[in-house]
Scaffold this motif. Structure first.
Motif, PDB file in Angstrom:
ATOM      1  N   ASP A  54       0.804  -1.234   0.000  1.00 28.94           N
ATOM      2  CA  ASP A  54       0.000   0.000   0.000  1.00 28.94           C
ATOM      3  C   ASP A  54       0.830   1.275   0.000  1.00 28.94           C
ATOM      4  N   GLU A 106       4.847  10.105   7.980  1.00 24.99           N
ATOM      5  CA  GLU A 106       4.363  11.015   9.017  1.00 24.99           C
ATOM      6  C   GLU A 106       5.568  11.804   9.494  1.00 24.99           C
ATOM      7  N   ARG A 123       4.009   5.335   3.139  1.00 26.54           N
ATOM      8  CA  ARG A 123       3.222   6.181   4.046  1.00 26.54           C
ATOM      9  C   ARG A 123       4.153   6.930   4.989  1.00 26.54           C
TER      10      ARG A 123
END
Length: 178
Positions: free
Chosen positions: A84, A89, A87
Motif C-alpha cells: 500500500d 508522518e 506512508r
C-alpha cells in the motif's frame, strides 16, 4: 525532526525489501543532519510491516532528504514490493511515539482467569502431595513457612515455564476469538 515511514511488504518480497532497506539506510546516513534511524519489524495479516523512524537535526535537512532525487528513485524502486505505498508522518519533536499496528488487545480477563484456573488447580492439588516424602525426610522443610515457600515456588515455576505456555497455545483460538 522525526520522519516515520510505514511500508507493508508483500509476503514473497521480504528479502528484496530487506536489501533495499539496507541500501536506503546507508544512503540516508550520508545526508546532512541525519542523526539516526530505527526499524521496527512486524507481521500483519500475511504482510510484513516495517516502520522506519528517521531523525534529522532540522526540518530543512529532513526536507532535503524527502525532496532528493535519490529518495525519489528509491521509492520508485521499492513500490512494486509494497502492498500500500510509502506512508509518511512527520513530527517536529525528536521522539516519536507510536503503537505498532499489530498490537492486539489481550484476551478478555475472564478468559485469562479460566485458563489460569485450569492450570493452577491441578498443580495446587498435586504439588503438595508430591512434596510430602521430602517433608517427611526433612522435618525442618515441612514447617509451615518453608513448606509453603517450596510448594508456591514449585507451582509458580511449573506454571510459568511449563504449563501456561502449553495452555495458551492449546486455547489460543478461544482466547483470541472476538
Amino acid at each position: 525532526m522525526t520522519l516515520l515511514i510505514r511500508h507493508q511488504v508483500r509476503d514473497a518480497q521480504q528479502a528484496p525489501y530487506e536489501a533495499w532497506l539496507r541500501r536506503t539506510i546507508a544512503i540516508a546516513k550520508g545526508y546532512p543532519g541525519h542523526i539516526g534511524i530505527d526499524v521496527v519489524r512486524e507481521r500483519q495479516g500475511g504482510l510484513h510491516l516495517f516502520t522506519c523512524i528517521l531523525r534529522f537535526a532540522s526540518s530543512a535537512q529532513l526536507q532535503a532528504w524527502l525532496d532528493s532525487a535519490e529518495r525519489k528513485q528509491l521509492v520508485e524502486e521499492v513500490s512494486p514490493l509494497l502492498a500500500d505505498g510509502d506512508r509518511l508522518e512527520i513530527n517536529p519533536e525528536r521522539e516519536f511515539w507510536f503503537n505498532p499496528a499489530t498490537a492486539d488487545a489481550p484476551p478478555p480477563r475472564w478468559k485469562q482467569v479460566c485458563v489460569t484456573f485450569l492450570v493452577i488447580l491441578p498443580l495446587s492439588l498435586l504439588v503438595p502431595w508430591l512434596w510430602q516424602p521430602a517433608f517427611s525426610l526433612w522435618p525442618w522443610l515441612g514447617g509451615y513457612v518453608p513448606s509453603n515457600v517450596v510448594i508456591t515456588l514449585s507451582i509458580v515455576l511449573l506454571v510459568v515455564y511449563c504449563f501456561m505456555p502449553l495452555a495458551t497455545r492449546a486455547f489460543a483460538a478461544w482466547l483470541n476469538a472476538r
